[in-house]
Design an enzyme around this catalytic site. Structure first.
Site, mmCIF file in Angstrom:
data_model
loop_
_atom_site.group_PDB
_atom_site.id
_atom_site.type_symbol
_atom_site.label_atom_id
_atom_site.label_comp_id
_atom_site.label_asym_id
_atom_site.label_seq_id
_atom_site.Cartn_x
_atom_site.Cartn_y
_atom_site.Cartn_z
ATOM 1 N N LYS A 11 0.814 -1.218 0.000
ATOM 2 C CA LYS A 11 0.000 0.000 0.000
ATOM 3 C C LYS A 11 0.852 1.276 0.000
ATOM 4 O O LYS A 11 2.057 1.228 0.261
ATOM 5 C CB LYS A 11 -0.940 -0.043 1.208
ATOM 6 C CG LYS A 11 -1.921 -1.229 1.159
ATOM 7 C CD LYS A 11 -2.952 -1.134 2.279
ATOM 8 C CE LYS A 11 -3.936 -2.289 2.214
ATOM 9 N NZ LYS A 11 -5.022 -2.147 3.217
ATOM 10 N N ASN A 114 -2.124 0.082 6.660
ATOM 11 C CA ASN A 114 -1.616 -1.190 7.189
ATOM 12 C C ASN A 114 -0.695 -1.946 6.230
ATOM 13 O O ASN A 114 -0.622 -3.167 6.267
ATOM 14 C CB ASN A 114 -2.770 -2.061 7.702
ATOM 15 C CG ASN A 114 -3.718 -2.486 6.601
ATOM 16 O OD1 ASN A 114 -3.595 -2.046 5.468
ATOM 17 N ND2 ASN A 114 -4.662 -3.350 6.934
ATOM 18 N N HIS A 117 -2.188 -5.496 1.532
ATOM 19 C CA HIS A 117 -3.493 -6.146 1.400
ATOM 20 C C HIS A 117 -3.250 -7.615 1.067
ATOM 21 O O HIS A 117 -2.295 -7.941 0.360
ATOM 22 C CB HIS A 117 -4.285 -5.501 0.253
ATOM 23 C CG HIS A 117 -5.496 -6.294 -0.159
ATOM 24 N ND1 HIS A 117 -6.659 -6.258 0.549
ATOM 25 C CD2 HIS A 117 -5.686 -7.157 -1.189
ATOM 26 C CE1 HIS A 117 -7.543 -7.072 -0.027
ATOM 27 N NE2 HIS A 117 -6.972 -7.623 -1.087
HETATM 28 P P1 CMP Z 1 -7.385 -4.688 3.564
HETATM 29 O O1 CMP Z 1 -6.897 -6.051 3.938
HETATM 30 O O2 CMP Z 1 -6.781 -4.035 2.396
HETATM 31 O O3 CMP Z 1 -8.968 -4.752 3.358
HETATM 32 C C1 CMP Z 1 -9.840 -3.695 3.671
HETATM 33 C C2 CMP Z 1 -9.135 -2.546 4.313
HETATM 34 O O4 CMP Z 1 -9.959 -1.620 4.977
HETATM 35 C C3 CMP Z 1 -8.207 -3.057 5.393
HETATM 36 O O5 CMP Z 1 -7.131 -3.737 4.830
HETATM 37 C C4 CMP Z 1 -7.877 -1.792 6.142
HETATM 38 O O6 CMP Z 1 -6.817 -1.080 5.541
HETATM 39 C C5 CMP Z 1 -9.162 -1.008 5.979
HETATM 40 N N1 CMP Z 1 -9.899 -1.021 7.233
HETATM 41 C C6 CMP Z 1 -10.518 -2.060 7.791
HETATM 42 N N2 CMP Z 1 -11.098 -1.690 8.948
HETATM 43 C C7 CMP Z 1 -10.834 -0.377 9.107
HETATM 44 C C8 CMP Z 1 -11.161 0.565 10.094
HETATM 45 N N3 CMP Z 1 -11.879 0.232 11.163
HETATM 46 N N4 CMP Z 1 -10.713 1.822 9.930
HETATM 47 C C9 CMP Z 1 -9.989 2.163 8.828
HETATM 48 N N5 CMP Z 1 -9.658 1.299 7.847
HETATM 49 C C10 CMP Z 1 -10.071 0.045 7.997
#
Ligand code: CMP
Length: 139
Positions: A11, A114, A117
């Site tokens: 990311k 984070n 993905h």
């Molecule tokens: P990802 O695995 O890419 O799939 C969905 C994404 O939404 C997740 O990683 C996080 O980056 C984001 N996400 C999930 N929950 C939250 C949250 N409570 N607040 C902000 N971002 C979120």
């Protein structure tokens, strides 16, 4: 073969922080083969389409803004049990809960930013891989 591919994105936070090489090295060391890979920059529209499943969630706008804020690395990875093994390698969505040594424990800043993905099912791995790559870009 079903069950042996997953899709990942490094990311914008991890790309901007210079962690592409370290993350790819960790992915290779864990036994994943790179089937397809590109450095790209999602428009807000494309990021919104990719995460359309989260459209009704309160964090959707923030997620789309973040995922279109800078370049990402998109890749399809191959290994037996790829989806589950990759999710183990990256750790929990919230880095505060990620096991030590996982990619998110090492590089993620927060639940939203984070670092990586990983697909959550074989079906979504195929959909997400096809979203980013044409068949002739998969090896
Ligand atoms: P990802 O695995 O890419 O799939 C969905 C994404 O939404 C997740 O990683 C996080 O980056 C984001 N996400 C999930 N929950 C939250 C949250 N409570 N607040 C902000 N971002 C979120």
């Amino acid at each position: 073969m079903a069950g042996n591919r997953t899709f990942t994105m490094i990311k914008p936070d991890a790309v901007a922080a210079g962690h592409i090489g370290a993350i790819l090295a960790q992915i290779n060391k864990a036994g994943f083969r790179i089937v397809a890979m590109k450095l790209t920059h999602l428009s807000a529209q494309k990021a919104g389409e990719f995460y359309a499943v989260h459209k009704e969630r309160p964090f959707y706008g923030e997620l789309v803004e973040f995922m279109s804020s800078g370049p990402i690395v998109a890749a399809i990875l191959e290994k037996d049990n790829a989806v589950a093994d990759f999710r183990t390698l990256i750790g929990a969505t919230n880095p505060a809960n990620a096991e030590p040594g996982t990619i998110r424990a090492l590089y993620a800043k927060s639940m939203g930013e984070n670092a990586v993905h990983g697909s959550d099912s074989d079906e979504n791995a195929a959909i997400e891989g096809d979203f980013h790559f044409a068949g002739v870009e998969m090896f």
